[in-house]
Scaffold this motif. Structure first.
Motif, PDB file in Angstrom:
ATOM      1  N   ALA A 213       0.833  -0.976   0.042  1.00  0.00           N
ATOM      2  CA  ALA A 213      -0.142   0.082  -0.021  1.00  0.00           C
ATOM      3  C   ALA A 213       0.801   1.220  -0.068  1.00  0.00           C
ATOM      4  O   ALA A 213       2.056   1.314   0.467  1.00  0.00           O
ATOM      5  CB  ALA A 213      -0.745   0.005   1.086  1.00  0.00           C
ATOM      6  N   SER A 214       0.403   2.336  -0.497  1.00  0.00           N
ATOM      7  CA  SER A 214       1.259   3.608  -0.592  1.00  0.00           C
ATOM      8  C   SER A 214       1.090   4.360   0.618  1.00  0.00           C
ATOM      9  O   SER A 214       0.298   4.093   1.523  1.00  0.00           O
ATOM     10  CB  SER A 214       0.670   4.459  -1.783  1.00  0.00           C
ATOM     11  OG  SER A 214      -0.778   4.902  -1.419  1.00  0.00           O
ATOM     12  N   MET A 219      -0.875   6.361   5.758  1.00  0.00           N
ATOM     13  CA  MET A 219      -0.559   7.404   6.686  1.00  0.00           C
ATOM     14  C   MET A 219      -1.502   8.618   6.585  1.00  0.00           C
ATOM     15  O   MET A 219      -1.815   9.141   5.753  1.00  0.00           O
ATOM     16  CB  MET A 219       0.940   8.024   6.347  1.00  0.00           C
ATOM     17  CG  MET A 219       1.329   9.100   7.277  1.00  0.00           C
ATOM     18  SD  MET A 219       3.004   9.311   6.988  1.00  0.00           S
ATOM     19  CE  MET A 219       2.785  10.314   5.575  1.00  0.00           C
ATOM     20  N   GLU A 220      -1.769   9.170   7.953  1.00  0.00           N
ATOM     21  CA  GLU A 220      -2.749  10.396   8.060  1.00  0.00           C
ATOM     22  C   GLU A 220      -1.732  11.378   8.962  1.00  0.00           C
ATOM     23  O   GLU A 220      -1.443  11.042  10.059  1.00  0.00           O
ATOM     24  CB  GLU A 220      -4.093  10.026   8.996  1.00  0.00           C
ATOM     25  CG  GLU A 220      -4.888  11.117   8.987  1.00  0.00           C
ATOM     26  CD  GLU A 220      -6.197  10.689   9.828  1.00  0.00           C
ATOM     27  OE1 GLU A 220      -7.015  11.576  10.239  1.00  0.00           O
ATOM     28  OE2 GLU A 220      -6.613   9.553   9.758  1.00  0.00           O
TER      29      GLU A 220
END
Length: 223
Positions: A213-214, A219-220
Motif C-alpha cells: 500500500a502507498s 498514513m494520516e
C-alpha cells in the motif's frame, strides 16, 4: 549506502519464499540471525519470544508428522484468528492468493489444485530448517505483538545474510500438535513457524512479488 538505504533494500527484497533448496544453512549463520533479531524492542523489556530451530534431520521428522496431522483436518489456533478480512484487507488477501495461483498454474475453481498448494504449507515448502516461535500465554496480545517484532527482525536478518524465509501461521493452526511434538509447555502459545533456507530461484512459486500500500493509503498527518 546509508543505513536507511540498507534497511529499505532489505525490506523491499525480502519476500515469502515458497520453494527452498535442500542445502542447509550453516549453524553460525543461524546464530547470527537470532542474535540480531533478539535486539528488537518489547514492552517492559519482557522479551517473551522463545525459538526452537530444527536441523535438517529434525525438520524432516517434523515435516512428515505435520503433514500427517494436517491430513486429519482438525486445526486449532492458540491465538484467536481474524473474524474476517473486510474491505481492502480482503482485497489484498485475494490479490496475493491469485498471484500465487497464477504463478504455479492453479486455475480458478480448481479446488484440488488449490488444496494441494495449501498443503505445501505443511511440507514447509521443502525448507531444510524451521523455527517454532512461541510466547507466554500470560502476556496475551502484548506478548504476541512483541514476538511479531522478533519475527520481522528474524526475516530481515536472514535476508541480510542471504537466507530466505517465510513466516507461517498455517503451522500454528495445529498448535496442540506442535506443542506435543517439540515438548513445549502448555503455558506458551504457538504463534507461528518460520521456514527458512535458500530459495529455489527457478520454482514458479518464487516468481511473483506482492504489492505494498502507498503512504497515502496508510498514513494520516494531523496538525
Amino acid at each position: 549506502m546509508t543505513d536507511i538505504e540498507t534497511l529499505q533494500n532489505l525490506l523491499s527484497t525480502r519476500y515469502s519464499c515458497r520453494a527452498f533448496r535442500s542445502d542447509p544453512v550453516p549453524g553460525e549463520t543461524i546464530h547470527q540471525i537470532i542474535d540480531a533479531a533478539r535486539h528488537v524492542p518489547s514492552w517492559c523489556n519482557a522479551q517473551p519470544w522463545q525459538v526452537i530451530v530444527t536441523e535438517p534431520k529434525a525438520t524432516e521428522k517434523f515435516r512428515k508428522a505435520l503433514q500427517e496431522e494436517a491430513a486429519k483436518g482438525s486445526p486449532r489456533l492458540d491465538l484467536q484468528g481474524p473474524d474476517g478480512y473486510p474491505g481492502v484487507y480482503g482485497d489484498r488477501r485475494r490479490t496475493c492468493g491469485w498471484q500465487l495461483y497464477d504463478a504455479v498454474g492453479v486455475q480458478k475453481g480448481d479446488r484440488a489444485a488449490s488444496g494441494a498448494q495449501m498443503m505445501r504449507n505443511f511440507a514447509l515448502f521443502d525448507a531444510p530448517h524451521v523455527a517454532i516461535i512461541s510466547s507466554p500465554r500470560a502476556l496475551r496480545g502484548y506478548g504476541a505483538m512483541d514476538t511479531g517484532r522478533f519475527v520481522t527482525a528474524f526475516t530481515l536478518a536472514a535476508r541480510a545474510l542471504g537466507v530466505d524465509s517465510i513466516a507461517q501461521a498455517a503451522v500454528a493452526s495445529y498448535a496442540d500438535f506442535v506443542r506435543r511434538h517439540f515438548e513445549i509447555s502448555d503455558d506458551r502459545m504457538i504463534l507461528c513457524a518460520i521456514s527458512f533456507g535458500y530459495a529455489d530461484p527457478d520454482h514458479p512459486a518464487n516468481g511473483f512479488k506482492t504489492e505494498r500500500a502507498s503512504l497515502k493509503e496508510i498514513m494520516e498527518v494531523r496538525s
